[in-house]
Design a protein around this motif. Structure first.
Motif, PDB file in Angstrom:
ATOM      1  N   TYR A   1       0.787  -1.238   0.000  1.00  0.00           N
ATOM      2  CA  TYR A   1       0.000   0.000   0.000  1.00  0.00           C
ATOM      3  C   TYR A   1       0.819   1.289   0.000  1.00  0.00           C
TER       4      TYR A   1
ATOM      5  N   THR B   1      -0.156   5.225  -1.127  1.00  0.00           N
ATOM      6  CA  THR B   1      -0.308   6.239  -0.079  1.00  0.00           C
ATOM      7  C   THR B   1       0.605   7.430  -0.319  1.00  0.00           C
TER       8      THR B   1
ATOM      9  N   ARG C   1      -0.511   9.700  -3.149  1.00  0.00           N
ATOM     10  CA  ARG C   1      -1.654  10.557  -2.793  1.00  0.00           C
ATOM     11  C   ARG C   1      -1.204  11.689  -1.875  1.00  0.00           C
TER      12      ARG C   1
ATOM     13  N   HIS D   1      -2.388  12.056   9.153  1.00  0.00           N
ATOM     14  CA  HIS D   1      -2.603  10.838   8.378  1.00  0.00           C
ATOM     15  C   HIS D   1      -2.834   9.654   9.315  1.00  0.00           C
TER      16      HIS D   1
ATOM     17  N   ARG E   1      -3.759   5.410   8.769  1.00  0.00           N
ATOM     18  CA  ARG E   1      -4.058   4.320   7.837  1.00  0.00           C
ATOM     19  C   ARG E   1      -4.284   3.026   8.621  1.00  0.00           C
TER      20      ARG E   1
ATOM     21  N   SER F   1      -7.267   6.403   5.734  1.00  0.00           N
ATOM     22  CA  SER F   1      -7.364   5.205   4.895  1.00  0.00           C
ATOM     23  C   SER F   1      -7.767   4.019   5.757  1.00  0.00           C
TER      24      SER F   1
ATOM     25  N   MET G   1      -8.429  -0.557  -0.137  1.00  0.00           N
ATOM     26  CA  MET G   1      -8.088   0.501   0.811  1.00  0.00           C
ATOM     27  C   MET G   1      -8.746   1.786   0.325  1.00  0.00           C
TER      28      MET G   1
ATOM     29  N   THR H   1      -9.188   5.598   0.637  1.00  0.00           N
ATOM     30  CA  THR H   1      -8.496   6.775   1.158  1.00  0.00           C
ATOM     31  C   THR H   1      -9.368   7.994   0.899  1.00  0.00           C
TER      32      THR H   1
END
Length: 279
Positions: free
Chosen positions: A42, A46, A49, A123, A125, A154, A266, A268
């Motif tokens: 991932y 990530t 983005r 952030h 995740r 995420s 996933m 996001t």
């Protein structure tokens, strides 16, 4: 997947414990490697983005449930951000891989006042899916943004719906989600509502996307699921949806040419705190 909550679930039912205690204990042999398999699957998506949203020089970033710190370190080395505060309930993996600009804070993000200050990027995740406090956490995380800063969340979306073919993989995934919900309160059913929740927290320029890493023999995501099932085996078998033989079959299926399935996606989602207006 890292981060954890207090005992209990969003529906108020009793749970055996929480992430990192009842399941996925960091001291368990191979847990850091399991997290890293997920990172391989991932992280590129990530980082792409986060950089597209502006992460770069001058940015002060907060990485919640940072795990082994792969995203935190890549923000520093590739995006060139000024600093990253990496937060996790257990920071052993983060402290093993210290780099300049990476600050580490051990604590539970559900504790009020754990993090102070303002950040250009917040952030998280694979964290909130494990936390029953998400309804209050999202506004709290939005409140840590500097004007113009971006909150990026995420989490997993389950793509093994009732219409999916009943393969060894889909049976194992369904047992995993049910077992995790019963033991530590994991709930991904609400994840598609992220855009609405971010908008409700007062953020603007809200948008979302989904990434589904391909399941192919020898892939990092395949290794991640196999290791995750092994660590969650007792909870999965307890659901009655699978037994030990079925789980072993599912692991073999992941590594076979017969595998034809969608990994968990996933999702996001992101939103910005409005920039400060003229005085």
């Amino acid at each position: 997947m890292s981060g954890a909550s207090r005992d209990g679930a969003a529906d108020g039912g009793a749970r055996d414990g929480r992430y990192g205690e009842a399941a996925f204990r960091p001291e368990q042999a191979g847990e850091g490697e399991r997290i890293d398999f997920g990172a391989v699957a991932y992280d590129d998506f990530t980082l792409s983005r986060l950089r597209a949203l502006g992460a770069g020089p001058g940015w002060r970033c907060l990485d919640i449930g940072a795990g082994t710190g792969t995203v935190s370190r890549r923000l520093l080395s590739e995006a060139g951000v000024t600093s990253v505060l990496a937060v996790d309930r257990d920071t052993r993996f983060l402290r093993e891989r210290a780099v300049p600009g990476l600050d580490v804070l051990e604590g539970d993000i559900t504790s009020a006042g754990l993090v102070t200050g303002r950040f250009q990027l917040v952030h998280a995740r694979f964290v909130l899916m494990h936390l029953p406090e998400r309804d209050r956490l999202i506004p709290a995380l939005a409140g840590l943004l500097a004007p113009g800063g971006v909150l990026v969340l995420s989490d997993a979306v389950d793509l093994t719906s009732d219409v999916a073919l009943g393969t060894p993989y889909t049976r194992a995934m369904r047992a995993m989600w049910q077992g995790l919900r019963a033991t530590i309160g994991t709930d991904v059913s609400w994840v598609p509502t992220y855009p609405r929740l971010l908008r409700g927290a007062g953020l603007t320029s809200v948008a979302a996307e989904i990434h589904v890493p391909p399941l192919v023999p020898g892939s990092a995501i395949g290794r991640f699921w196999a290791d995750t099932w092994e660590r969650g085996r007792a909870a999965m078998v307890a659901t009655g949806l699978v037994d030990d033989a079925a789980l072993d079959e599912a692991v073999r299926y992941l590594e076979s040419d017969e595998c034809a399935a969608l990994s968990a996606g996933m999702l996001t989602a992101w939103g910005r705190r409005p920039a400060a207006g003229p005085r």
